[in-house]
Design a protein around this motif. Sequence first.
Motif, mmCIF file in Angstrom:
data_model
loop_
_atom_site.group_PDB
_atom_site.id
_atom_site.type_symbol
_atom_site.label_atom_id
_atom_site.label_comp_id
_atom_site.label_asym_id
_atom_site.label_seq_id
_atom_site.Cartn_x
_atom_site.Cartn_y
_atom_site.Cartn_z
ATOM 1 N N ASN A 166 -12.888 -14.156 -43.813
ATOM 2 C CA ASN A 166 -13.395 -12.819 -44.068
ATOM 3 C C ASN A 166 -12.210 -11.940 -44.480
ATOM 4 O OD1 ASN A 166 -13.615 -10.029 -42.892
ATOM 5 N ND2 ASN A 166 -15.748 -10.664 -42.701
ATOM 6 N N LEU A 167 -12.244 -11.453 -45.721
ATOM 7 C CA LEU A 167 -11.101 -10.710 -46.260
ATOM 8 C C LEU A 167 -10.756 -9.446 -45.470
ATOM 9 C CD1 LEU A 167 -8.890 -10.648 -48.423
ATOM 10 C CD2 LEU A 167 -10.514 -9.542 -49.956
ATOM 11 N N PRO A 168 -11.740 -8.564 -45.156
ATOM 12 C CA PRO A 168 -11.383 -7.361 -44.386
ATOM 13 C C PRO A 168 -10.749 -7.699 -43.033
ATOM 14 C CG PRO A 168 -13.594 -7.145 -45.302
ATOM 15 C CD PRO A 168 -13.167 -8.559 -45.582
ATOM 16 N N ALA A 169 -11.233 -8.787 -42.381
ATOM 17 C CA ALA A 169 -10.654 -9.157 -41.078
ATOM 18 C C ALA A 169 -9.223 -9.644 -41.250
ATOM 19 C CB ALA A 169 -11.505 -10.252 -40.423
ATOM 20 N N LEU A 170 -8.964 -10.372 -42.340
ATOM 21 C CA LEU A 170 -7.595 -10.860 -42.598
ATOM 22 C C LEU A 170 -6.655 -9.691 -42.854
ATOM 23 C CD1 LEU A 170 -7.950 -13.953 -44.972
ATOM 24 C CD2 LEU A 170 -7.062 -13.906 -42.649
ATOM 25 N N LEU A 171 -7.146 -8.713 -43.638
ATOM 26 C CA LEU A 171 -6.326 -7.537 -43.958
ATOM 27 C C LEU A 171 -5.993 -6.772 -42.687
ATOM 28 C CD1 LEU A 171 -5.004 -5.669 -46.018
ATOM 29 C CD2 LEU A 171 -7.196 -4.534 -46.344
ATOM 30 N N ASP A 172 -6.987 -6.634 -41.832
ATOM 31 C CA ASP A 172 -6.789 -5.921 -40.579
ATOM 32 C C ASP A 172 -5.746 -6.641 -39.702
ATOM 33 O OD1 ASP A 172 -7.625 -3.819 -38.805
ATOM 34 O OD2 ASP A 172 -8.427 -5.426 -37.528
ATOM 35 N N ALA A 173 -5.852 -7.984 -39.620
ATOM 36 C CA ALA A 173 -4.918 -8.766 -38.800
ATOM 37 C C ALA A 173 -3.502 -8.661 -39.358
ATOM 38 C CB ALA A 173 -5.370 -10.228 -38.750
ATOM 39 N N ILE A 174 -3.370 -8.699 -40.678
ATOM 40 C CA ILE A 174 -2.043 -8.597 -41.312
ATOM 41 C C ILE A 174 -1.423 -7.239 -41.029
ATOM 42 C CG2 ILE A 174 -1.056 -8.142 -43.618
ATOM 43 C CD1 ILE A 174 -1.891 -10.772 -44.525
ATOM 44 N N LYS A 175 -2.229 -6.178 -41.124
ATOM 45 C CA LYS A 175 -1.708 -4.824 -40.876
ATOM 46 C C LYS A 175 -1.248 -4.666 -39.425
ATOM 47 C CE LYS A 175 -3.878 -2.127 -44.504
ATOM 48 N NZ LYS A 175 -5.032 -1.320 -44.884
ATOM 49 N N LYS A 176 -2.041 -5.254 -38.501
ATOM 50 C CA LYS A 176 -1.688 -5.149 -37.074
ATOM 51 C C LYS A 176 -0.373 -5.880 -36.801
ATOM 52 C CE LYS A 176 -5.886 -4.213 -34.556
ATOM 53 N NZ LYS A 176 -7.178 -4.776 -34.978
ATOM 54 N N ARG A 177 -0.236 -7.073 -37.424
ATOM 55 C CA ARG A 177 0.970 -7.871 -37.187
ATOM 56 C C ARG A 177 2.189 -7.170 -37.795
ATOM 57 N NH1 ARG A 177 2.536 -13.467 -38.189
ATOM 58 N NH2 ARG A 177 1.061 -13.781 -39.883
ATOM 59 N N ASP A 178 2.035 -6.599 -39.001
ATOM 60 C CA ASP A 178 3.127 -5.852 -39.644
ATOM 61 C C ASP A 178 3.593 -4.728 -38.726
ATOM 62 O OD1 ASP A 178 2.811 -7.330 -41.924
ATOM 63 O OD2 ASP A 178 1.966 -5.702 -43.142
ATOM 64 N N GLU A 179 2.600 -4.003 -38.219
ATOM 65 C CA GLU A 179 2.865 -2.844 -37.372
ATOM 66 C C GLU A 179 3.710 -3.262 -36.155
ATOM 67 O OE1 GLU A 179 1.837 0.030 -38.315
ATOM 68 O OE2 GLU A 179 2.011 1.258 -36.523
ATOM 69 N N ARG A 180 3.286 -4.371 -35.512
ATOM 70 C CA ARG A 180 4.029 -4.861 -34.327
ATOM 71 C C ARG A 180 5.432 -5.294 -34.725
ATOM 72 N NH1 ARG A 180 -0.804 -7.397 -31.898
ATOM 73 N NH2 ARG A 180 -0.425 -9.315 -33.044
ATOM 74 N N ASP A 181 5.554 -6.013 -35.857
ATOM 75 C CA ASP A 181 6.854 -6.549 -36.268
ATOM 76 C C ASP A 181 7.828 -5.433 -36.690
ATOM 77 O OD1 ASP A 181 5.834 -9.048 -35.741
ATOM 78 O OD2 ASP A 181 5.430 -9.575 -37.829
ATOM 79 N N ILE A 182 7.269 -4.358 -37.272
ATOM 80 C CA ILE A 182 8.130 -3.267 -37.758
ATOM 81 C C ILE A 182 8.540 -2.331 -36.616
ATOM 82 C CG2 ILE A 182 8.117 -1.156 -39.185
ATOM 83 C CD1 ILE A 182 6.284 -2.771 -41.151
ATOM 84 N N ARG A 183 7.612 -2.124 -35.677
ATOM 85 C CA ARG A 183 7.844 -1.115 -34.631
ATOM 86 C C ARG A 183 8.582 -1.614 -33.403
ATOM 87 N NH1 ARG A 183 5.660 3.677 -35.496
ATOM 88 N NH2 ARG A 183 4.177 3.772 -37.206
#
Length: 225
Positions: A166-183
Amino acid sequence: MSDNVPVIAIDGPSGSGKGTLASALAERLGWHLLDSGALYRIVAAVAIARGITLDHESELAAMAEGLDISFKEQKVIVDGEDLTDLIRTEGATSLSSEVAALAGVRAAILTMQREMRRVPGLVADGRDMGTVVFPSAELKIFLDADAETRAQRRYNQLKNKGLSVNLPALLDAIKKRDERDIRRAVSPLKAAGDAIIIDSTAMTIVEVVAEVYAEVVARRLAEGT
Ligand code: DC
């Protein structure tokens, strides 16, 4: 391990193409390859299997230090067990960016990573290769792409494997992981000051490899290039 051995450090968010770039370069140059993300994924997968939760940082760090990890013919072997598929599951993927925020776990993994700097050279792929693990790397690349493009690439990969996604779910997971990795406070995802920043949004992987390889040649990093 030796500081005289050349290192190419490749950092960037998930789905930027850095894993493909790193393995293409390592193969072309005949150098060793370090997929540092796999180490965090292994810690996460083993933590799930052993029931060790995130609030037990020192236990997780001790566990990470005690693991016998080897990468053989595209397989990930941990304490004699093949964990190649397990570390790519959604559960291990999501927990990997959480265990990666723990200083104790990062310290345990640091030595393992530096031991992989062996002749004739190392291509290291991760989030902090150029900033923390190999600050003396001869070439540092920060490979980026917008989140939508990265999610679409992941979607195509999974689809090709015959998985329902599911594309929207993948996008959401990627954004969450980016956020954790950056912050996160320790070794956050960021470009080293001396890194070359490449945005792969509108590029093919062949173009990215060609651009980085041209840099390897220009800097005379490898024999025969
Ligand atoms: O590259 P990857 O998706 O396999 O990495 C899995 C997780 O591990 C990622 O969410 C962040 C973490 N990681 C890290 O913190 N430092 C690295 N050098 C590599 C990965």
